[in-house]
Design a protein around this motif. Sequence first.
Motif, short mmCIF file in Angstrom:
data_model
loop_
_atom_site.label_atom_id
_atom_site.label_comp_id
_atom_site.label_asym_id
_atom_site.label_seq_id
_atom_site.Cartn_x
_atom_site.Cartn_y
_atom_site.Cartn_z
N LYS A 191 0.85 -1.18 0.00
CA LYS A 191 0.00 0.00 0.00
C LYS A 191 0.89 1.23 0.00
O LYS A 191 0.57 2.25 -0.58
CB LYS A 191 -0.83 -0.01 1.27
N VAL A 192 2.01 1.09 0.72
CA VAL A 192 2.87 2.24 0.89
C VAL A 192 4.02 2.10 -0.09
O VAL A 192 4.78 1.15 -0.04
CB VAL A 192 3.40 2.27 2.33
N GLU A 193 4.10 3.07 -1.01
CA GLU A 193 5.16 2.99 -2.01
C GLU A 193 6.41 3.67 -1.51
O GLU A 193 6.34 4.69 -0.81
CB GLU A 193 4.70 3.70 -3.28
N MET A 194 7.54 3.10 -1.90
CA MET A 194 8.80 3.71 -1.53
C MET A 194 8.90 5.10 -2.16
O MET A 194 8.50 5.29 -3.30
CB MET A 194 9.97 2.85 -2.04
N GLY A 195 9.44 6.03 -1.38
CA GLY A 195 9.63 7.38 -1.91
C GLY A 195 8.38 8.23 -1.81
O GLY A 195 8.40 9.41 -2.14
N LYS A 196 7.27 7.62 -1.39
CA LYS A 196 6.02 8.38 -1.25
C LYS A 196 5.82 8.77 0.21
O LYS A 196 6.40 8.18 1.12
CB LYS A 196 4.83 7.54 -1.74
N GLU A 197 4.95 9.74 0.41
CA GLU A 197 4.60 10.21 1.75
C GLU A 197 4.10 9.03 2.61
O GLU A 197 3.24 8.27 2.17
CB GLU A 197 3.48 11.25 1.61
N ALA A 198 4.62 8.92 3.83
CA ALA A 198 4.14 7.86 4.73
C ALA A 198 2.75 8.26 5.23
O ALA A 198 2.52 9.42 5.57
CB ALA A 198 5.09 7.72 5.91
N PRO A 199 1.79 7.31 5.25
CA PRO A 199 0.44 7.65 5.72
C PRO A 199 0.49 8.18 7.16
O PRO A 199 1.15 7.59 8.00
CB PRO A 199 -0.30 6.31 5.66
N ASP A 200 -0.18 9.27 7.36
CA ASP A 200 -0.15 9.89 8.69
C ASP A 200 -1.04 9.09 9.64
O ASP A 200 -2.00 8.44 9.23
CB ASP A 200 -0.65 11.33 8.59
N PHE A 201 -0.70 9.16 10.93
CA PHE A 201 -1.55 8.52 11.94
C PHE A 201 -1.32 9.22 13.26
O PHE A 201 -0.34 9.96 13.42
CB PHE A 201 -1.23 7.02 12.08
N VAL A 202 -2.25 9.02 14.16
CA VAL A 202 -2.05 9.53 15.52
C VAL A 202 -2.47 8.42 16.47
O VAL A 202 -3.57 7.88 16.38
CB VAL A 202 -2.79 10.87 15.75
N LEU A 203 -1.55 8.05 17.36
CA LEU A 203 -1.83 6.97 18.32
C LEU A 203 -1.31 7.39 19.68
O LEU A 203 -0.40 8.22 19.79
CB LEU A 203 -1.15 5.67 17.88
N VAL A 204 -1.93 6.82 20.71
CA VAL A 204 -1.61 7.21 22.08
C VAL A 204 -0.68 6.16 22.68
O VAL A 204 -0.91 4.96 22.53
CB VAL A 204 -2.91 7.32 22.90
N ASP A 205 0.38 6.63 23.36
CA ASP A 205 1.31 5.67 23.95
C ASP A 205 0.88 5.26 25.36
O ASP A 205 -0.17 5.69 25.85
CB ASP A 205 2.75 6.21 23.90
#
Lengths: 540, 174
Positions: free
Chosen positions: B35-49
């Motif tokens: 899904k994630v192509e090299m050289g492309k923007e990494a999909p953003d996410f927000v997670l709680v630690d």
Amino acid sequence: MKQVKCECGHVNPHGTVLCESCGRVLVEEEKSKKVVDMRYEGSARRSQTYNKTIIDKIWNFFSSVKVGVTLIIITLAASAIGTIFPQEMYIPTTEPASIYYESQYGFLGKLYYVLGLHNLYSSWWYLVLIASIGISLVICSLDRVIPLYRALKNQKVSRHEGFLKRQRLFGISKVDELDHSYELVKEKLESKRYKIREENGDILAEKGRFSRWGPYINHIGLIIFLIGGMMRFVPGMYVDELLWVREGETAVIPETNGEYYLENHKFVLEVYDKDSDNEAFANAIENNGMVAKNFQTDTTLYKKSAETVAGEEPILDKVEDYELRVNEPLKFEQFALYQQSYKLDELNQMHFALTNKETNEALGDLTIDLYNPQDEYDLGEGYKVEVLSYFPDFEFDENSEPVTKSRIPNNPAFVFKMFTPEKPDGEVSFVAIKQTIEPFGDNDFKMTFKGVETKNVSAITVRKDLTLGILAVGGFIFMIGVIQGAYWNHRRIWLRRVDGEVWVAGHTNKNWHGLKREITGILQGTGIEEPKDQLDEKEK
Amino acid sequence: MKKRRLVMRTVILLILGAAVAYTLYANFSKDKVHKVEMGKEAPDFVLVDMEGESHRLSDYKGQGVFLNFWGTWCKPCEKEMPYINNQYKQFEDQGVQTLAINISESNLAVSKFLDRHNLDFPVVIDKDGQVRNAYGIGPLPATFLVDPEGKVVKYHTGTLTESMVREFMEQIKP
């Protein structure tokens, strides 16, 4: 560039057997035959003489019908072999393929696996075979349809005597009132819907020529079909994924870019009942025990209404409620969701009671959510249970240490620490299904198992197939080609005046009997004799 | 005319050959397509630690991010955790952030795991699998390297050795 100029003046491509225009036999060996080979009109279909470059060699290889048929037979055989044992994608996931085939089918199974036949339909050589058939189709068709078209387009009305003489249906008659007979024949031909061309008192009557294009239309359909198959590999054209959703859970639907979510309210498995269903089923139910009647998941489809970042609680808008049954998919956009499989009674919650071993007195109940257990459970009055460790899918590893195989609670086990007013420092107990271990000696208290709550899990196929339209178009064109070639015949009748005689010849691409009957009807009462079937004479 | 025929044949064969080559290529790369192509923007996410702090990937622009997807039940994941922890300490000050994303487990399971291994880097839990889905994660462990511009530069599945972790972090140092 050698071209063949016929005596009639027409210039034919090299390799032509019968002149495209007048039909004169151009090849010596063909002259000795009594009846000429009319396939492809004696045109130069395969220019074997242009065999100089590698391109020509490849071209000539694929233009051979023998090669094409061989490829088809090999592919058929390979496809059949692929059905002897199940393909890898259909074997149970409990055993790896390397073990499964041998354990299930013995030596042959092992051979099957070693030869890679368990993944036959996606193997490179199978794809190369299919692709070669495609190439063969294109080149065979091009190599035949173009010369055939040329030959049929260029044909003259007055064909050469050698051509007429070597037609399967041929006859010579002497007629006194020839002009009158001609008028009669023309009238009858027209009533049979022949197209008539006349030149120097000769006649060419022809009908159903478009039947000759049937096979090529058919091939175009096949090629479109193959292109459709090829398109499945293009990203975004074809999706076939499995989604497991637990009852009460809302899961993101894969391949939708996180746009769509599916909630599973309830999975239902219904079986036929002897008393309430049709009496006719009673015997079958008796013999087979449970017979499934319905597999159903009650779902709600949601669409994300606002852009949220992955990991954030998505804001969902309900799209629709749907009862998903086998063969009744929920369709949205280009996707379809199918009820595919299920897992009944997956553990979800466990109930325990903290109990005094001696008096059997229950001191407090606790319920553990197996997907989200708490660190500790306070039962009041100084009673408290702490969870030291949790193993959702418990087993002992090679060092006899308790470990978990996965995150799914298939076989939950806990290490509890029980605090009581009597034992304020706590007692440790390891509790798994049907076993309790007290690692630090005898405890005074124990966790008594009280029961479980389970949930069903539905497996739903997520499918999208944008190639179906292409396949349908390909199939439709294929059928048009079949019909065109099968229900029409290309018939031609030649009449030529030669030295006061009239020569009649007939040709059809199939159904000679039909042509003969038609000619009989046309020549009746005209004084012209029916042409004879030269193949019949040969046999006599 | 002979020349024209050769050109026609060459063109047709080339087109057919290209279609076949593409099909074969697409078939054999279909398992490797991410899904994630090299050289492309990494999909953003927000997670709680585990400390309750939110981590949003796009907030780390300007730093390299070492993204490790893992599970407490996954032996190879457990094995590489100490290596990641050691290298995290080395690279933390050089602008390389480390985030370990647990796939859909309970807080209890994760916190007990952390107690056992004494990990210093932030560990977040992808509760409903949204991030796993966005990154198309299959078998664990899986590691993505995100460069300071927020682009994915590497994807790796399987256990890492300590020297690989070091090499990876070196690669995304700003």
